[in-house]
Design an enzyme around this catalytic site. Structure first.
Site, short mmCIF file in Angstrom:
data_model
loop_
_atom_site.label_atom_id
_atom_site.label_comp_id
_atom_site.label_asym_id
_atom_site.label_seq_id
_atom_site.Cartn_x
_atom_site.Cartn_y
_atom_site.Cartn_z
N SER A 148 -14.18 1.54 -57.26
CA SER A 148 -13.40 0.42 -58.14
C SER A 148 -14.28 0.36 -58.91
O SER A 148 -15.54 0.43 -59.28
CB SER A 148 -13.36 -0.50 -56.77
OG SER A 148 -13.51 -1.86 -57.47
N TYR A 161 -18.48 -4.28 -50.84
CA TYR A 161 -18.11 -3.59 -51.06
C TYR A 161 -18.42 -3.27 -52.60
O TYR A 161 -18.93 -1.81 -52.95
CB TYR A 161 -15.96 -4.00 -50.87
CG TYR A 161 -15.81 -3.60 -51.41
CD1 TYR A 161 -14.90 -1.82 -51.68
CD2 TYR A 161 -14.23 -3.93 -53.19
CE1 TYR A 161 -13.88 -1.04 -51.60
CE2 TYR A 161 -13.96 -3.16 -53.87
CZ TYR A 161 -13.26 -1.59 -53.06
OH TYR A 161 -12.10 -1.04 -53.83
#
Length: 257
Positions: A148, A161
Site C-alpha cells: 500500500s 500496517y
C-alpha cells in the site's frame, strides 16, 4: 516474439492469496485473461469458488481454495495442491492483508497482541508465501507482493500496517537479490485508494461516499479500481518484466508519497 506477446502468460500457473474479492479478484481474472491458469486462495470458500468459475469462463483452469494465510501450515499445503493439480507454479501473488477487525489503532494505544496480528498479516505471511512459492518454482518465476502507499507516509490509525508495508519493500528488495540466481523476480505493487469492501468497512462509509471523498483529492481525479492494480500485476508476471526485480510501483493516481 512481438511486443504485445511479451505480456502473454500462456502455459503459466499462478496463485493469488486474498483472491476472493477486491484487488485479489481483479488480479486473478487479469492473469487468466492473459493466459494463465489461476488458483485463488481466501478464507471464504464461496468467494474463491465464484472467482474460479469466472477464470474458467475465460478459458483457463481455475481452482478455489479456502485457507487462512495466518495459519502457517496452510500455504505449503495449498502450493503443493496447485503443483499436483496444475503441474507447476510460476507466479505467486501475495495479496492477502489489511486489518482483520476493520478497526484503526493509534500507536500509543495499540495492544501488543493487535500489533503482532497486523505485523504478521501484512509482512510475515507475505515473506512466508514468497519463501514457500520459491521452493516450488523449478523454472524461474515471479513473486508479486501487494502492499500500500501507506508504506511511504505517516498513517495515523494504521501505524503498524504502514510499517509492515514499508518492511515489505525492504524484504522484497532482499528477496529479489537472493532469488535472482534461480531466475525468480520479486516486486511490489502499492495501491492507493481502491474502493473495496475492506476500505468502506474500515472507514464506515459507503462506496459512493468513498468515491466522493477521496476522488477529488487524487491528481488523476478518481479513486482506483482493482483493474488498475491488475494491469501492473500482469506486467510484473509477464516476460516483459523478466529483467525487472526488487522494485515497487505505486498505482495511486498520482497521490504523492
Amino acid at each position: 516474439m512481438g511486443m504485445h506477446e511479451l505480456f502473454r502468460l500462456d502455459g503459466k500457473v499462478a496463485v493469488v492469496t486474498g483472491g476472493g474479492r477486491g484487488i485479489g479478484r481483479g488480479i486473478a481474472l487479469a492473469l487468466a485473461e492473459c493466459g494463465a491458469d489461476v488458483a485463488v486462495v481466501a478464507r471464504r470458500q464461496h468467494d474463491v469458488d465464484a472467482v474460479a468459475k469466472e477464470i474458467e469462463e475465460r478459458g483457463q483452469r481455475g481452482l478455489g481454495v479456502s485457507a487462512d494465510v495466518m495459519d502457517f501450515t496452510a500455504i505449503p499445503k495449498v502450493l503443493d495442491q496447485v503443483v499436483e493439480d496444475f503441474g507447476r507454479l510460476d507466479i505467486m501473488v501475495n495479496n492477502a492483508g489489511g486489518n482483520l477487525d476493520r478497526k484503526m489503532y493509534a500507536l500509543p494505544d495499540i495492544s501488543i497482541e493487535k500489533f503482532d496480528e497486523q505485523l504478521t498479516l501484512n509482512m510475515k505471511t507475505k515473506w512466508w508465501g514468497s519463501q514457500q512459492a520459491a521452493k516450488r518454482m523449478t523454472d524461474g518465476g515471479r513473486i508479486i507482493n501487494i502492499i500500500s502507499i501507506a508504506a511511504h507516509k505517516p498513517s495515523p490509525g494504521f501505524g503498524v500496517y504502514s510499517a509492515a508495508n514499508m518492511g515489505m519493500i525492504s524484504m522484497t528488495r532482499t528477496l529479489a537479490v537472493e532469488l535472482a540466481p534461480k531466475g525468480i523476480t520479486v516486486n511490489c505493487i502499492a495501491p492507493g485508494v481502491i474502493v473495496t469492501e475492506m476500505l468502506v468497512e474500515t472507514m464506515n462509509i459507503s462506496e459512493q461516499q468513498a468515491v466522493d471523498t477521496f476522488g477529488p483529492v487524487i491528481p488523476l481525479g478518481r479513486t482506483g479500481r482493482p483493474e488498475d492494480c491488475a494491469a501492473a500485476a500482469v506486467f510484473f508476471a509477464s516476460p516483459a518484466a523478466e529483467w525487472t526485480t526488487g522494485q515497487f510501483i505505486d498505482v495511486a493516481g498520482g497521490q504523492p508519497n
